[in-house]
Scaffold this active site. Structure first.
Site, PDB file in Angstrom:
ATOM      1  N   LYS A   3      44.567  -0.415  84.310  1.00 47.76           N
ATOM      2  CA  LYS A   3      44.827  -1.257  85.480  1.00 47.76           C
ATOM      3  C   LYS A   3      44.968  -2.734  85.072  1.00 47.76           C
ATOM      4  O   LYS A   3      44.658  -3.104  83.932  1.00 47.76           O
ATOM      5  CB  LYS A   3      43.675  -1.083  86.474  1.00 47.76           C
ATOM      6  CG  LYS A   3      43.631   0.320  87.113  1.00 47.76           C
ATOM      7  CD  LYS A   3      42.495   0.422  88.119  1.00 47.76           C
ATOM      8  CE  LYS A   3      42.531   1.743  88.876  1.00 47.76           C
ATOM      9  NZ  LYS A   3      41.436   1.841  89.884  1.00 47.76           N
ATOM     10  N   TYR A  43      49.471   4.567  95.787  1.00 45.19           N
ATOM     11  CA  TYR A  43      48.156   4.830  96.403  1.00 45.19           C
ATOM     12  C   TYR A  43      48.283   5.232  97.875  1.00 45.19           C
ATOM     13  O   TYR A  43      47.330   5.035  98.647  1.00 45.19           O
ATOM     14  CB  TYR A  43      47.268   3.596  96.273  1.00 45.19           C
ATOM     15  CG  TYR A  43      46.462   3.533  94.986  1.00 45.19           C
ATOM     16  CD1 TYR A  43      45.599   4.580  94.618  1.00 45.19           C
ATOM     17  CD2 TYR A  43      46.520   2.416  94.153  1.00 45.19           C
ATOM     18  CE1 TYR A  43      44.835   4.507  93.454  1.00 45.19           C
ATOM     19  CE2 TYR A  43      45.759   2.347  92.987  1.00 45.19           C
ATOM     20  CZ  TYR A  43      44.923   3.396  92.658  1.00 45.19           C
ATOM     21  OH  TYR A  43      44.153   3.324  91.505  1.00 45.19           O
ATOM     22  N   THR A  85      33.684   5.878  89.683  1.00 41.55           N
ATOM     23  CA  THR A  85      34.505   4.822  90.294  1.00 41.55           C
ATOM     24  C   THR A  85      33.789   3.469  90.281  1.00 41.55           C
ATOM     25  O   THR A  85      34.376   2.445  89.925  1.00 41.55           O
ATOM     26  CB  THR A  85      34.848   5.205  91.755  1.00 41.55           C
ATOM     27  OG1 THR A  85      35.397   6.525  91.771  1.00 41.55           O
ATOM     28  CG2 THR A  85      35.811   4.219  92.369  1.00 41.55           C
ATOM     29  N   ASN A 106      38.249  -1.587  88.215  1.00 40.82           N
ATOM     30  CA  ASN A 106      37.507  -0.659  87.354  1.00 40.82           C
ATOM     31  C   ASN A 106      38.317  -0.127  86.185  1.00 40.82           C
ATOM     32  O   ASN A 106      38.069   0.962  85.681  1.00 40.82           O
ATOM     33  CB  ASN A 106      36.887   0.454  88.202  1.00 40.82           C
ATOM     34  CG  ASN A 106      37.927   1.215  89.003  1.00 40.82           C
ATOM     35  OD1 ASN A 106      39.127   0.986  88.852  1.00 40.82           O
ATOM     36  ND2 ASN A 106      37.477   2.126  89.844  1.00 40.82           N
ATOM     37  N   HIS A 109      42.690   4.214  85.893  1.00 38.18           N
ATOM     38  CA  HIS A 109      42.933   5.236  86.915  1.00 38.18           C
ATOM     39  C   HIS A 109      43.192   6.552  86.200  1.00 38.18           C
ATOM     40  O   HIS A 109      43.831   6.570  85.155  1.00 38.18           O
ATOM     41  CB  HIS A 109      44.184   4.883  87.751  1.00 38.18           C
ATOM     42  CG  HIS A 109      44.662   6.044  88.568  1.00 38.18           C
ATOM     43  ND1 HIS A 109      44.143   6.325  89.805  1.00 38.18           N
ATOM     44  CD2 HIS A 109      45.564   7.042  88.294  1.00 38.18           C
ATOM     45  CE1 HIS A 109      44.718   7.431  90.269  1.00 38.18           C
ATOM     46  NE2 HIS A 109      45.579   7.882  89.371  1.00 38.18           N
ATOM     47  N   GLU A 120      51.868  11.697  90.473  1.00 35.98           N
ATOM     48  CA  GLU A 120      51.697  10.424  89.772  1.00 35.98           C
ATOM     49  C   GLU A 120      52.567  10.347  88.520  1.00 35.98           C
ATOM     50  O   GLU A 120      53.148   9.292  88.219  1.00 35.98           O
ATOM     51  CB  GLU A 120      50.211  10.217  89.453  1.00 35.98           C
ATOM     52  CG  GLU A 120      49.428   9.982  90.745  1.00 35.98           C
ATOM     53  CD  GLU A 120      47.912   9.937  90.595  1.00 35.98           C
ATOM     54  OE1 GLU A 120      47.390  10.141  89.481  1.00 35.98           O
ATOM     55  OE2 GLU A 120      47.244   9.687  91.620  1.00 35.98           O
TER      56      GLU A 120
END
Ligand code: ADP
Ligand code: MG
Length: 132
Positions: A3, A43, A85, A106, A109, A120
């Site tokens: 991310k 998302y 998470t 975080n 993913h 995805e």
């Protein structure tokens, strides 16, 4: 996906290395900068959640590294290596424990089912880009 906070923290190689060391193989890989709309589409499953706006702002604020990992039980293995998470709940030695800033930023993913992996992977890669 590494991310935006992960690319900012300069841990792209570290993240990939942790997956490789556990026997997963990178079969597709690229760096992309998502638009807000790209992030919203990715998302979409979370669109009713209160954090959807913040999450999609975050995911579009800098480049991400998207990859396809192949291996036995790849989905559960990846999720175990990532950690929970919320980094406060993540086990020692997981990516999120070591690098996540908070429950939103975080660092990584990972797909949570074969169905989400299919959606995805196809969101980011065409057949020529997958070397499995
Ligand atoms: P995971 O990424 O572990 O599968 P979810 O699918 O539940 O977690 O959530 C997707 C992403 O949304 C999380 O990785 C995180 O970036 C963000 N997120 C989840 N819960 C929250 C929350 N309560 N507040 C802010 N962001 C959140
Ligand atoms: Mg999820």
């Amino acid at each position: 996906i590494v991310k935006p906070d992960g690319t900012e923290k300069n841990v792209i190689g570290e993240v990939i290395s942790r997956f490789e060391k556990k026997g997963l193989r990178v079969i597709a890989l690229k760096m992309v900068k998502l638009t807000k709309k790209n992030a919203e589409g990715f998302y979409v499953v979370h669109k009713e959640r209160p954090f959807y706006g913040d999450l999609t702002d975050f995911m579009s604020r800098g480049p991400v590294v998207v990859m396809v990992l192949e291996g036995d039980n790849a989905i559960s293995k990846v999720r175990e290596i990532m950690g929970a998470t919320n980094p406060d709940d993540a086990a020692e030695g997981t990516i999120r424990k070591d690098y996540a800033s908070n429950i939103e930023e975080n660092t990584v993913h990972g797909s949570d089912s074969p169905e989400s992996a299919d959606f995805e992977i196809n969101y980011f890669f065409n057949a020529l880009e997958i070397n499995g």
